[in-house]
Design a protein around this motif. Structure first.
Motif, PDB file in Angstrom:
ATOM      1  N   GLU A 268       0.825  -1.205   0.000  1.00  0.00           N
ATOM      2  CA  GLU A 268       0.000   0.000   0.000  1.00  0.00           C
ATOM      3  C   GLU A 268       0.859   1.255   0.000  1.00  0.00           C
TER       4      GLU A 268
ATOM      5  N   ARG B 280       0.998  -0.215  -4.831  1.00  0.00           N
ATOM      6  CA  ARG B 280       0.887  -1.367  -5.722  1.00  0.00           C
ATOM      7  C   ARG B 280      -0.260  -2.257  -5.263  1.00  0.00           C
ATOM      8  N   ASP B 281      -0.932  -2.860  -6.225  1.00  0.00           N
ATOM      9  CA  ASP B 281      -1.977  -3.817  -5.884  1.00  0.00           C
ATOM     10  C   ASP B 281      -1.356  -5.025  -5.190  1.00  0.00           C
TER      11      ASP B 281
ATOM     12  N   SER C 212       0.122  -6.698 -14.307  1.00  0.00           N
ATOM     13  CA  SER C 212      -0.360  -5.436 -13.729  1.00  0.00           C
ATOM     14  C   SER C 212       0.703  -4.723 -12.897  1.00  0.00           C
TER      15      SER C 212
ATOM     16  N   SER D 263       1.967  -5.744 -10.044  1.00  0.00           N
ATOM     17  CA  SER D 263       1.501  -5.809  -8.656  1.00  0.00           C
ATOM     18  C   SER D 263       2.455  -6.635  -7.803  1.00  0.00           C
TER      19      SER D 263
END
Length: 297
Positions: A58, A62-63, A108, A110
């Motif tokens: 967080e 980033r996811d 993505s 992530s």
């Protein structure tokens, strides 16, 4: 020696997410992430490995994609699979491919969080290697997929766990940087309990932590209780009335199922009662005579 900027970031993460202690561990995680190195967090259950990983994700915006180590999570489930009805209708087109967590995280940019990495079967562990090495994923009929900037794997393992686990290959271990997490200090653990149990009395927080820490020190206990146990013990005790008896009741509700002994004949409930008696005696200034272990069997 940490730079001023790194120290500032660590304190910002601690403040934003209410993290007690863990300055050194957070600094190492930040350095590894900035250096694009995948992270293996090693430590006993309940020391906050998942929480630290999520906080870092967080903070870095980033996811966070989580998977739990399981022998059923094979290579195909980790990478993805072809949807049969769509393949029959349209062939091996991109729309027919359902990406798994590794592929989704890579594409993505992530953070892929793998809880209990050493519970993944060998085929799934091997599927991680190309993505960790070169940032590529090979999908039959689809081709080579490349990871987006920011892709990172953070994995955990419990060093005490030896049942239902797979040995990590040397190749996989070589692609992680290792960050170890131990139990917090007594003062930090009390602070964690107070933060997690609203309005808990100071004495209840202290006694709860002392009882749980006793489980980590007792010679016949192979695996003691986690910080989560301190929180649960304090929370349950706070809801009870009475004197010493409430401690025995709450401890027997929260601790026996969480400890492992080196001798299956040992009565865990009797052992927990003895630990509670010892801690309460210390708070009263008593010096209870240590009973022979046979009395607890």
């Amino acid at each position: 020696m940490l730079t001023k900027e790194l120290s500032r970031e660590v304190e910002e993460i601690r403040r934003r997410f209410g993290i007690v202690g863990r300055r050194e561990e957070l600094a190492k995680m930040l350095i590894a992430a900035r250096g694009r190195k995948h992270i293996l967090l090693e430590g006993p259950v309940g020391v906050g490995k998942t929480f630290l990983a999520r906080a870092l994700a967080e903070y870095l915006c980033r996811d966070f994609i989580r998977v739990d180590g399981d022998e059923r999570l094979d290579e195909n489930k980790l990478l993805g699979y072809w949807d049969p009805p769509i393949v029959l209708k349209m062939g091996y087109v991109e729309e027919a491919f359902v990406p798994g967590p590794l592929t989704r995280a890579a594409l993505s940019g992530s953070i892929l969080f793998i809880n209990e990495l050493n519970r993944l079967p060998e085929s799934a562990q091997n599927a991680l290697l190309p993505a960790m090495d070169e940032g590529i994923i090979q999908i039959p009929h689809l081709g080579t997929l490349r990871a987006k900037e920011g892709f990172l794997i953070i994995a955990t393992q419990n060093p005490e766990e030896d049942i239902g686990v797979y040995r990590l290959s040397e190749a996989l271990r070589d692609r992680f940087v290792l960050i170890k997490l131990g139990y917090p200090s007594r003062e930090e653990e009390i602070e964690i309990v107070k933060a997690q149990v609203p309005d808990v009395e100071e004495r209840i927080a202290e006694i709860s932590v002392d009882i749980v820490r006793k489980t980590r020190e007792h010679p016949v206990i192979v695996r003691g209780c986690s910080v989560r146990s301190s929180i649960d013990l304090a929370r349950i005790t706070s809801l009870m009335d009475g004197g010493d008896e409430k401690w025995y009741t709450s401890a027997l509700m929260t601790l026996p199922q969480r400890i492992e002994t080196g001798d299956s004949s040992i009565d865990k409930e009797s052992l927990v009662k003895e630990l509670v008696r010892s801690v309460l005696g210390g708070y009263r200034g008593d010096f209870p005579v240590q009973r022979d272990l046979q009395r607890s069997r």
